[in-house]
Enzyme design. Sequence first.
Site, PDB file in Angstrom:
ATOM      1  CG  ASN A  68      -2.005  -0.884   0.915  1.00 27.36           C
ATOM      2  OD1 ASN A  68      -3.090  -0.854   0.783  1.00 27.36           O
ATOM      3  ND2 ASN A  68      -2.276  -1.825   1.609  1.00 27.36           N
ATOM      4  CG  HIS A  83     -10.221  -4.014   8.399  1.00 29.39           C
ATOM      5  ND1 HIS A  83      -8.666  -4.244   9.256  1.00 29.39           N
ATOM      6  CD2 HIS A  83     -10.647  -5.171   8.261  1.00 29.39           C
ATOM      7  CE1 HIS A  83      -9.321  -6.486   9.123  1.00 29.39           C
ATOM      8  NE2 HIS A  83     -10.337  -5.895   9.172  1.00 29.39           N
TER       9      HIS A  83
HETATM   10  C1  GRF Z   1      -3.349  -4.675   4.149  1.00 29.61           C
HETATM   11  O1  GRF Z   1      -4.294  -5.436   3.780  1.00 29.61           O
HETATM   12  C2  GRF Z   1      -4.295  -4.274   5.284  1.00 29.61           C
HETATM   13  O2  GRF Z   1      -5.606  -3.782   4.491  1.00 29.61           O
HETATM   14  C3  GRF Z   1      -3.914  -4.758   6.203  1.00 29.61           C
HETATM   15  O3  GRF Z   1      -2.529  -5.183   6.096  1.00 29.61           O
HETATM   16  C4  GRF Z   1      -1.853  -5.239   5.115  1.00 29.61           C
HETATM   17  C5  GRF Z   1      -1.295  -3.873   4.505  1.00 29.61           C
HETATM   18  O4  GRF Z   1      -0.347  -4.961   3.825  1.00 29.61           O
HETATM   19  N1  GRF Z   1      -4.353  -3.238   7.410  1.00 29.61           N
HETATM   20  P1  GRF Z   1       0.999  -3.671   2.503  1.00 29.61           P
HETATM   21  O5  GRF Z   1       1.853  -4.336   3.964  1.00 29.61           O
HETATM   22  O6  GRF Z   1       0.200  -2.591   2.540  1.00 29.61           O
HETATM   23  O7  GRF Z   1       1.019  -4.534   1.880  1.00 29.61           O
END
Ligand code: GRF
Length: 202
Positions: free
Chosen positions: A15, A96
């Site tokens: 992300n 989330h």
């Molecule tokens: C994502 O699925 C987010 O929704 C959750 O943790 C994950 C993080 O993924 N809170 P990344 O580290 O951004 O790949």
Amino acid sequence: MTKKLAVMGSGYGSNFEAIVNYFKGKDIEITCLSDVKNAFILERAKKLKIKCEFLPFEDNFEYFSNNKFDLIALAGYMRILDERTLKKMEKVINIHPSILPFFKGKDAIKKVFLAGVKLSGITIHRVEKEVDKGKIIAQYPVFIENSMSLDEFEQAVHNAEHKFYPAVIEKLLESKVFDSQDLMTPSEDFCGESGGYSECKS
Ligand code: GRF
């Protein structure tokens, strides 16, 4: 004026990378913070040439007393922030991988899949002291087709996260009021280089 955004994560950082790519060329200063010294998110930040720091959980209060951001976006941050620190951090949001208030907590994607539901999605919400309970800002649907494997569903959830989290962050940084649907309908705002909507007319 340049807006300051902090992204906090403990792990993989996909992300974070989507956020960095979305804001390329825009007047936003991004800082990446991780409570895990060797987390991949910090590797990504270095590779993307984004300011980054290992910030032990215990140092959060002091750090956010001295460093102010327009917005702090949690993305896979695995610790629970206490009320005193949250006050110092001011505007904190989280993403989330389910439609809250359903499937709170860890391993939400797997829990959703095993429950056999056919419609899930993602939620972006304010962070308050209780986990996954802050005010909901935006939600986006992900359909679970009968033929989907867990891996495919997981990928679909992450695709939705990468598409919508940066766009929501931008709206919040601009202090714009919006509905979830506003970001789902292609409009001039979200077309062009940074928007990434394939539906956009060129
Ligand atoms: C994502 O699925 C987010 O929704 C959750 O943790 C994950 C993080 O993924 N809170 P990344 O580290 O951004 O790949």
